[in-house]
Scaffold this active site. Structure first.
Site, mmCIF file in Angstrom:
data_model
loop_
_atom_site.group_PDB
_atom_site.id
_atom_site.type_symbol
_atom_site.label_atom_id
_atom_site.label_comp_id
_atom_site.label_asym_id
_atom_site.label_seq_id
_atom_site.Cartn_x
_atom_site.Cartn_y
_atom_site.Cartn_z
ATOM 1 N N CYS A 9 0.815 -1.226 0.000
ATOM 2 C CA CYS A 9 0.000 0.000 0.000
ATOM 3 C C CYS A 9 0.847 1.274 0.000
ATOM 4 C CB CYS A 9 -0.948 0.000 1.195
ATOM 5 S SG CYS A 9 -2.061 -1.408 1.203
ATOM 6 N N ASN A 19 -10.142 -0.012 -0.142
ATOM 7 C CA ASN A 19 -8.681 0.041 -0.090
ATOM 8 C C ASN A 19 -8.131 -0.535 -1.403
ATOM 9 O OD1 ASN A 19 -5.951 -0.374 0.336
ATOM 10 N ND2 ASN A 19 -6.179 -1.238 2.382
ATOM 11 N N HIS A 74 -3.117 7.258 2.348
ATOM 12 C CA HIS A 74 -3.592 5.971 1.842
ATOM 13 C C HIS A 74 -5.002 5.731 2.367
ATOM 14 C CE1 HIS A 74 -4.021 1.869 0.864
ATOM 15 N NE2 HIS A 74 -3.812 1.404 2.082
HETATM 16 O O1 UT7 Z 1 -3.699 -0.945 3.698
HETATM 17 C C1 UT7 Z 1 -3.221 -1.190 4.981
HETATM 18 C C2 UT7 Z 1 -3.814 -2.440 5.481
HETATM 19 N N1 UT7 Z 1 -5.095 -2.453 6.063
HETATM 20 C C3 UT7 Z 1 -5.558 -1.679 7.044
HETATM 21 O O2 UT7 Z 1 -5.168 -0.577 7.285
HETATM 22 C C4 UT7 Z 1 -6.650 -2.262 7.870
HETATM 23 C C5 UT7 Z 1 -6.379 -2.077 9.332
HETATM 24 N N2 UT7 Z 1 -7.392 -2.657 10.191
HETATM 25 C C6 UT7 Z 1 -8.674 -2.275 10.195
HETATM 26 O O3 UT7 Z 1 -9.072 -1.413 9.439
HETATM 27 C C7 UT7 Z 1 -9.599 -2.900 11.222
HETATM 28 O O4 UT7 Z 1 -8.854 -3.649 12.142
HETATM 29 C C8 UT7 Z 1 -10.673 -3.794 10.563
HETATM 30 C C9 UT7 Z 1 -11.650 -2.940 9.800
HETATM 31 C C10 UT7 Z 1 -10.038 -4.804 9.621
HETATM 32 C C11 UT7 Z 1 -11.448 -4.553 11.629
HETATM 33 O O5 UT7 Z 1 -11.997 -3.668 12.575
HETATM 34 P P1 UT7 Z 1 -11.929 -4.000 14.133
HETATM 35 O O6 UT7 Z 1 -12.661 -2.934 14.831
HETATM 36 O O7 UT7 Z 1 -10.486 -4.208 14.471
HETATM 37 O O8 UT7 Z 1 -12.786 -5.349 14.207
HETATM 38 P P2 UT7 Z 1 -12.363 -6.771 14.773
HETATM 39 O O9 UT7 Z 1 -11.383 -7.428 13.886
HETATM 40 O O10 UT7 Z 1 -12.025 -6.610 16.216
HETATM 41 O O11 UT7 Z 1 -13.738 -7.546 14.661
HETATM 42 C C12 UT7 Z 1 -14.839 -7.193 15.510
HETATM 43 C C13 UT7 Z 1 -15.986 -8.164 15.249
HETATM 44 C C14 UT7 Z 1 -15.602 -9.629 15.385
HETATM 45 O O12 UT7 Z 1 -16.693 -10.279 15.976
HETATM 46 P P3 UT7 Z 1 -16.649 -10.703 17.542
HETATM 47 O O13 UT7 Z 1 -15.464 -11.599 17.669
HETATM 48 O O14 UT7 Z 1 -16.471 -9.394 18.289
HETATM 49 O O15 UT7 Z 1 -17.958 -11.353 17.756
HETATM 50 C C15 UT7 Z 1 -15.465 -10.096 13.960
HETATM 51 O O16 UT7 Z 1 -15.738 -11.465 13.811
HETATM 52 O O17 UT7 Z 1 -16.465 -7.994 13.897
HETATM 53 C C16 UT7 Z 1 -16.531 -9.284 13.271
HETATM 54 N N3 UT7 Z 1 -16.264 -9.098 11.854
HETATM 55 C C17 UT7 Z 1 -17.222 -8.814 10.954
HETATM 56 N N4 UT7 Z 1 -18.537 -8.659 11.086
HETATM 57 C C18 UT7 Z 1 -19.244 -8.360 9.978
HETATM 58 C C19 UT7 Z 1 -15.055 -9.109 11.218
HETATM 59 N N5 UT7 Z 1 -15.239 -8.859 9.906
HETATM 60 C C20 UT7 Z 1 -16.567 -8.675 9.724
HETATM 61 C C21 UT7 Z 1 -17.353 -8.365 8.592
HETATM 62 N N6 UT7 Z 1 -18.677 -8.211 8.770
HETATM 63 N N7 UT7 Z 1 -16.832 -8.180 7.376
#
Ligand code: UT7
Length: 325
Positions: A115, A282, A252
């Site tokens: 990225c 992204n 980004h």
């Molecule tokens: O280009 C550079 C690379 N990428 C980035 O910059 C991404 C960096 N990271 C992020 O943007 C965030 O960490 C994410 C958007 C990927 C995730 O957000 P988060 O607030 O860290 O969520 P999480 O991974 O803690 O997931 C929270 C909940 C989980 O459920 P439980 O365990 O709390 O019941 C996941 O299973 O959300 C669930 N979950 C989803 N639910 C619906 C994870 N993905 C999804 C989804 N739809 N697509």
């Protein structure tokens, strides 16, 4: 005394024809529009179809940038394509773009910093131009991440989109002050200790397969907000500028929350932040040139504006460049 500066003289972009909303995605992936918008700010993304390869999108963006600059293929002697999703392992996507545009002189190569690729490519082109090794560079960011996503993994597949953007940089005389147009400063960093937090689990030299993207989202998030401001401060310090001097911050486009937290931390006013993650998702190395093109076309970025670009990607790699447009 005059010095050479790498001045932006044109820009362009290209998106695949298919636009997929969160609601449409939720028909096949266990997710919802609410979750995606709340966690990331993404509302839709463009996904490539048959024939829409990285080099095809890259060539469309490059041609648009050339037209915008009022230049012809004969005027370009350097093509750099930032991509992690090349059409083939080799030859480079940059040489395919070179051929598609009918550029027969100079040299072309791909640059892989995920990225952060476009920022790395701008900094690299700047070195060739300001050393006199090249006169005009097409700097392209082009990606088809949809082809390396695991569509069974909802934690990653909802985040990415495909697309390409390009700028033309031209070596021009400047006065050596921050009033000059062109790239005024750049700062690049990487730290391979983080290589397993965002990676692809295959490749030609290991599995012999393309592999799929894997990410520890929370750790990437934490690093992106916590650590990457160093390169931006480097660019400010090198030029004696501050957040108040910026006209536009074009980071980004991975996640709205990361972008806003970084801007707040740096004291960059929210109305100076260009946000396109809502419409593109992204797009990795393509995200900054796509955002630049949106803000240029809608009249926000104008000649003379001070623009900071910044990105972080797998590796980790990260970087920033300060450009007087
Ligand atoms: O280009 C550079 C690379 N990428 C980035 O910059 C991404 C960096 N990271 C992020 O943007 C965030 O960490 C994410 C958007 C990927 C995730 O957000 P988060 O607030 O860290 O969520 P999480 O991974 O803690 O997931 C929270 C909940 C989980 O459920 P439980 O365990 O709390 O019941 C996941 O299973 O959300 C669930 N979950 C989803 N639910 C619906 C994870 N993905 C999804 C989804 N739809 N697509």
């Amino acid at each position: 005394m005059t010095i050479l500066r790498s001045v932006v003289v044109g820009g362009g972009s290209a998106l695949p024809s298919r636009c997929v909303s969160n609601a449409t995605l939720a028909e096949t992936v266990d997710t919802s529009d609410d979750w995606i918008v709340q966690r990331t700010g993404i509302r839709q993304r463009y996904l490539c179809g048959p024939g829409e390869t990285t080099s095809v999108l890259g060539a469309r963006a490059a041609r648009a940038a050339l037209d915008d600059a009022g230049l012809t293929p004969n005027d370009i002697d350097l093509v750099i394509c930032a991509t992690s999703t090349p059409d083939h392992t080799f030859p480079s996507t940059a040489t395919q773009i070179q051929a598609a545009l009918g550029i027969h002189q100079g040299f072309a190569f791909d640059l892989q910093a995920v990225c952060a690729g476009f920022v790395y490519a701008v900094a690299t082109a700047d070195k060739f131009l300001t050393s006199g090794s090249a006169r005009r560079a097409l700097v392209v960011g082009a990606e088809t991440f949809s082809r390396i996503l695991d569509w069974e993994d909802r934690t990653t597949c909802v985040l990415f989109g495909d697309g390409a953007g390009a700028i033309v940089l031209e070596a021009q005389d400047g006065q050596g002050t921050i009033a000059d147009r062109g790239v005024l400063a750049s700062s690049l960093r990487s730290d391979g200790r983080h290589r397993d937090k965002l990676y692809v689990d295959g490749g030609p030299g290991s599995t012999g397969t393309t592999g799929h993207l894997r990410m520890s989202g929370k750790e990437v998030f934490r690093f992106a907000v916590g650590s990457v401001t160093d390169v931006i401060l480097d660019a400010f310090n090198a030029t004696g500028t501050t957040a108040d001097d910026l006209d536009w911050f074009v980071p980004h486009q991975a996640n709205r929350r990361i972008i806003e937290a970084s801007a707040d931390k740096l004291g960059i006013a929210r109305d100076k932040v260009v946000l396109t993650v809502d419409r593109h998702g992204n797009t990795s190395a393509a995200s900054i040139p796509l955002a630049l093109d949106v803000a240029r076309k809608d009249g926000r970025i104008k000649h003379g504006d001070l623009v900071m670009i910044e990105a972080i990607g797998g590796g980790f790699t990260w970087g920033a460049a300060l450009i007087r447009w």
